[in-house]
Design a protein around this motif. Structure first.
Motif, PDB file in Angstrom:
ATOM      1  N   ALA A 184     -36.682 -32.199  14.861  1.00  0.00           N
ATOM      2  CA  ALA A 184     -36.503 -32.423  16.304  1.00  0.00           C
ATOM      3  C   ALA A 184     -35.231 -33.192  16.651  1.00  0.00           C
ATOM      4  O   ALA A 184     -34.977 -33.464  17.818  1.00  0.00           O
ATOM      5  N   GLU A 185     -34.412 -33.494  15.622  1.00  0.00           N
ATOM      6  CA  GLU A 185     -33.244 -34.351  15.891  1.00  0.00           C
ATOM      7  C   GLU A 185     -32.319 -33.794  16.965  1.00  0.00           C
ATOM      8  O   GLU A 185     -31.968 -34.482  17.921  1.00  0.00           O
ATOM      9  N   ALA A 186     -31.927 -32.529  16.783  1.00  0.00           N
ATOM     10  CA  ALA A 186     -30.999 -31.922  17.738  1.00  0.00           C
ATOM     11  C   ALA A 186     -31.646 -31.837  19.124  1.00  0.00           C
ATOM     12  O   ALA A 186     -30.982 -32.033  20.145  1.00  0.00           O
ATOM     13  N   LEU A 187     -32.941 -31.567  19.126  1.00  0.00           N
ATOM     14  CA  LEU A 187     -33.673 -31.465  20.389  1.00  0.00           C
ATOM     15  C   LEU A 187     -33.650 -32.809  21.126  1.00  0.00           C
ATOM     16  O   LEU A 187     -33.366 -32.890  22.320  1.00  0.00           O
ATOM     17  N   ILE A 188     -33.920 -33.877  20.372  1.00  0.00           N
ATOM     18  CA  ILE A 188     -33.941 -35.215  20.981  1.00  0.00           C
ATOM     19  C   ILE A 188     -32.548 -35.551  21.529  1.00  0.00           C
ATOM     20  O   ILE A 188     -32.411 -36.034  22.654  1.00  0.00           O
ATOM     21  N   ALA A 189     -31.521 -35.240  20.730  1.00  0.00           N
ATOM     22  CA  ALA A 189     -30.150 -35.550  21.175  1.00  0.00           C
ATOM     23  C   ALA A 189     -29.854 -34.807  22.475  1.00  0.00           C
ATOM     24  O   ALA A 189     -29.270 -35.372  23.406  1.00  0.00           O
ATOM     25  N   SER A 190     -30.283 -33.554  22.540  1.00  0.00           N
ATOM     26  CA  SER A 190     -30.017 -32.763  23.742  1.00  0.00           C
ATOM     27  C   SER A 190     -30.767 -33.344  24.944  1.00  0.00           C
ATOM     28  O   SER A 190     -30.216 -33.459  26.051  1.00  0.00           O
ATOM     29  N   MET A 191     -32.032 -33.759  24.708  1.00  0.00           N
ATOM     30  CA  MET A 191     -32.802 -34.356  25.813  1.00  0.00           C
ATOM     31  C   MET A 191     -32.151 -35.651  26.277  1.00  0.00           C
ATOM     32  O   MET A 191     -32.078 -35.937  27.471  1.00  0.00           O
ATOM     33  N   GLN A 192     -31.664 -36.427  25.295  1.00  0.00           N
ATOM     34  CA  GLN A 192     -31.056 -37.713  25.668  1.00  0.00           C
ATOM     35  C   GLN A 192     -29.782 -37.519  26.474  1.00  0.00           C
ATOM     36  O   GLN A 192     -29.399 -38.375  27.267  1.00  0.00           O
ATOM     37  N   SER A 193     -29.137 -36.353  26.258  1.00  0.00           N
ATOM     38  CA  SER A 193     -27.890 -36.105  27.001  1.00  0.00           C
ATOM     39  C   SER A 193     -28.184 -35.617  28.425  1.00  0.00           C
ATOM     40  O   SER A 193     -27.274 -35.290  29.176  1.00  0.00           O
ATOM     41  N   GLY A 194     -29.479 -35.512  28.765  1.00  0.00           N
ATOM     42  CA  GLY A 194     -29.825 -35.115  30.133  1.00  0.00           C
ATOM     43  C   GLY A 194     -30.048 -33.618  30.272  1.00  0.00           C
ATOM     44  O   GLY A 194     -30.239 -33.107  31.375  1.00  0.00           O
ATOM     45  N   GLU A 195     -30.034 -32.917  29.132  1.00  0.00           N
ATOM     46  CA  GLU A 195     -30.272 -31.475  29.193  1.00  0.00           C
ATOM     47  C   GLU A 195     -31.779 -31.220  29.093  1.00  0.00           C
ATOM     48  O   GLU A 195     -32.469 -31.864  28.298  1.00  0.00           O
ATOM     49  N   ILE A 196     -32.290 -30.285  29.886  1.00  0.00           N
ATOM     50  CA  ILE A 196     -33.713 -29.933  29.795  1.00  0.00           C
ATOM     51  C   ILE A 196     -33.871 -28.891  28.681  1.00  0.00           C
ATOM     52  O   ILE A 196     -33.190 -27.861  28.686  1.00  0.00           O
ATOM     53  N   ALA A 197     -34.733 -29.196  27.722  1.00  0.00           N
ATOM     54  CA  ALA A 197     -34.951 -28.277  26.599  1.00  0.00           C
ATOM     55  C   ALA A 197     -36.096 -27.345  26.949  1.00  0.00           C
ATOM     56  O   ALA A 197     -37.175 -27.795  27.334  1.00  0.00           O
ATOM     57  N   VAL A 198     -35.878 -26.038  26.835  1.00  0.00           N
ATOM     58  CA  VAL A 198     -36.950 -25.071  27.105  1.00  0.00           C
ATOM     59  C   VAL A 198     -37.311 -24.380  25.792  1.00  0.00           C
ATOM     60  O   VAL A 198     -36.455 -23.780  25.133  1.00  0.00           O
ATOM     61  N   ILE A 199     -38.580 -24.490  25.412  1.00  0.00           N
ATOM     62  CA  ILE A 199     -39.013 -24.021  24.097  1.00  0.00           C
ATOM     63  C   ILE A 199     -40.110 -22.971  24.243  1.00  0.00           C
ATOM     64  O   ILE A 199     -41.116 -23.219  24.919  1.00  0.00           O
ATOM     65  N   PRO A 200     -39.925 -21.790  23.631  1.00  0.00           N
ATOM     66  CA  PRO A 200     -41.009 -20.809  23.678  1.00  0.00           C
ATOM     67  C   PRO A 200     -42.192 -21.311  22.863  1.00  0.00           C
ATOM     68  O   PRO A 200     -42.024 -21.687  21.703  1.00  0.00           O
ATOM     69  N   GLY A 201     -43.366 -21.338  23.458  1.00  0.00           N
ATOM     70  CA  GLY A 201     -44.542 -21.757  22.703  1.00  0.00           C
ATOM     71  C   GLY A 201     -44.959 -20.667  21.742  1.00  0.00           C
ATOM     72  O   GLY A 201     -44.334 -19.594  21.688  1.00  0.00           O
ATOM     73  N   PHE A 202     -45.999 -20.925  20.935  1.00  0.00           N
ATOM     74  CA  PHE A 202     -46.676 -19.873  20.169  1.00  0.00           C
ATOM     75  C   PHE A 202     -45.937 -19.481  18.893  1.00  0.00           C
ATOM     76  O   PHE A 202     -46.509 -18.868  18.027  1.00  0.00           O
ATOM     77  N   GLN A 203     -44.616 -19.817  18.777  1.00  0.00           N
ATOM     78  CA  GLN A 203     -43.865 -19.296  17.635  1.00  0.00           C
ATOM     79  C   GLN A 203     -43.313 -20.375  16.720  1.00  0.00           C
ATOM     80  O   GLN A 203     -43.075 -21.504  17.135  1.00  0.00           O
ATOM     81  N   GLY A 204     -43.131 -19.997  15.444  1.00  0.00           N
ATOM     82  CA  GLY A 204     -42.538 -20.894  14.469  1.00  0.00           C
ATOM     83  C   GLY A 204     -41.806 -20.092  13.410  1.00  0.00           C
ATOM     84  O   GLY A 204     -41.548 -18.891  13.590  1.00  0.00           O
ATOM     85  N   LEU A 205     -41.478 -20.763  12.310  1.00  0.00           N
ATOM     86  CA  LEU A 205     -40.709 -20.129  11.234  1.00  0.00           C
ATOM     87  C   LEU A 205     -41.386 -20.444   9.908  1.00  0.00           C
ATOM     88  O   LEU A 205     -41.650 -21.609   9.610  1.00  0.00           O
TER      89      LEU A 205
END
Ligand code: ADP
Ligand code: ASP
Ligand code: MG
Length: 423
Positions: free
Chosen positions: A118-139
């Protein structure tokens, strides 16, 4: 300022207009100064449509390819929500399951989330960007896309909330909270201000589909604060920060709310759920010998088929007995073929299946210390001439299997019998 994960289900995402409303709700939380990640479902009906295509292509479909197909619904809505947020002037981007990534095991079509980078995600959220994530899927570790089982976006949201250490995980749906029973069946169902993890877990596992069972288990394990609330609101509706929905809380938190008079005294029964997705199977004239039952259930366990209620009748004169049990309807074909293949080893006479059944369950921690809950259930159903075909119990739940046609009646009758009807 808080860090919030917001999840929007299929009906909330069904079409451009609904997505615009979702974007407004998301934006209002971002404008309030919160860091926001949004998890979205596919548009209502889309996953069913995609599942049908898979069945038409190949009835015995490969689950890994099924996942490639069904994960696409969420890819579409995540992109659309990011676009709509951008149209409202917000900074937003989508993060597909493989881009973070959300690691899962390789149980395609019913994968479990392991860890999330989640590191990149957290950094993006902290920069004020809204993160949109498709549910239901993974890798998976085979580098292939996975999905988490039907209703799995709830679990995606809770897992992401745990990974980014969110202050709250708000699950927006088409009802404004968790009710004493499905408000679409009982108009006098009451909205609960709070419900414990333990009770919600039990309610979800017996059919209250408002939250996926795994999402509740995960929230309990990780201590994620979950709120269920509606996205079908207008601009003047109270903000999610004022907790207008239902909070899923620990036992201690609920007791504290009671002491502070935030909620009225708890009822013996918290909720009633129904499940029409079970099938009943009966094997007749099984030898009444040690090992016979194991011969039936071992191959089903090997095939990861979840058996729920089990009844073995008293043996008859000739040392034979009937065994009845329930499995998910989705597993019925596989289950029947496994049992037919083991016919000689088990030594049964007939295999009878019935999908016209429903499981009705009453749930409440109060029953740990109170006798008579089951007997109220049996008497109320008997008064309405509803026949009980099987029974199972746990510490905080009693379930009965009845004719599917009597589902709505049974739920209403029990809702009244346990004093749950709203004034
Ligand atoms: P979403 O698409 O947002 O994930 P779901 O259809 O999965 O929504 O879940 C919401 C539905 O759950 C409601 O429309 C309601 O009919 C049903 N439901 C069943 N039991 C309950 C309950 N006890 N409280 C609230 N909703 C319930
Ligand atoms: N779209 C998926 C489903 O319909 C996942 C979800 O909505 O939670 O099951
Ligand atoms: Mg759902």
């Amino acid at each position: 300022m808080a860090r919030i994960v917001m999840k929007f289900g299929g009906t909330s995402m069904a079409g451009s207009e609904r997505i615009r409303r979702v974007a407004q709700i998301v934006r209002s939380q971002a404008d309030a100064g919160h860091e926001v990640a949004v998890v979205v479902s596919a548009m209502a009906g889309e996953t069913d449509r995609l599942v049908n295509f898979c069945r038409e292509a190949n009835p015995l479909y490969d689950p890994a390819e099924y996942d490639v197909v069904v994960a696409s619904g969420e890819q579409v809505t995540s992109g659309l929500l990011a676009l709509t947020l951008q149209a409202l002037g917000a900074k937003a981007r989508s993060w597909l399951g493989w881009q973070m990534p959300i690691h899962t095991d390789k149980a395609y079509a019913k994968a479990r989330i392991g860890n999330i980078d989640a590191e990149a995600l957290i950094a993006s959220m902290q920069s004020g960007e809204i993160a949109v994530i498709p549910g239901f899927q993974g890798l998976s570790d085979e580098n292939r896309i996975t999905t988490l089982g039907r209703g799995g976006s709830d679990t995606s949201a809770v897992a992401i909330a745990a990974a980014v250490k969110a202050d709250r995980c708000d699950i927006y749906t088409d009802v404004d909270g968790v009710y004493t029973t499905d408000p679409r069946i009982v108009a006098r169902a009451r909205k609960l201000k709070a419900v414990t993890y333990e009770e919600m877990l039990e309610l979800a596992s017996v059919g209250a589909k408002v939250l996926q069972t795994r999402s509740v288990g995960l929230a309990m394990k990780e201590g994620v604060k979950v709120q269920v609330l509606s996205s079908f609101t207008d601009e003047n509706a109270p903000n999610a920060d004022s907790i207008p929905g239902t909070m899923i809380v620990s036992d201690e938190e609920l007791e504290k709310m009671e002491l502070e008079n935030e909620i009225v005294e708890r009822q013996l029964i918290t909720g009633i759920a129904h499940d029409k997705n079970e099938a009943k199977l009966t094997l007749t004239r099984v030898p009444d010998l040690p090992g016979a039952v194991s011969n039936i259930f071992a191959p089903l366990a090997d095939a990861a088929i979840n058996v729920d209620m089990i009844i073995q009748n008293v043996g008859r004169d000739k040392g034979e007995t009937d065994v009845t049990f329930t499995v998910p309807q989705a597993d019925l074909v596989r289950c029947t073929s496994i049992l037919e293949n083991a016919r000689e080893k088990i030594g049964f006479n007939r295999l009878i299946s019935d999908t016209k059944v429903a499981k009705i369950s009453v749930v409440g921690v109060g029953m740990k210390s109170h006798a008579g809950v089951a007997s109220t259930m049996f008497t109320s159903l008997a008064d309405r001439k509803i026949n009980i075909q099987a029974i199972s119990t746990s510490e905080i739940k009693v379930s009965v299997l009845i004719d599917e046609d009597e589902t709505e009646l049974a739920v209403r009758v029990l809702h009244t019998a346990y004093g749950l009807d709203a004034e």
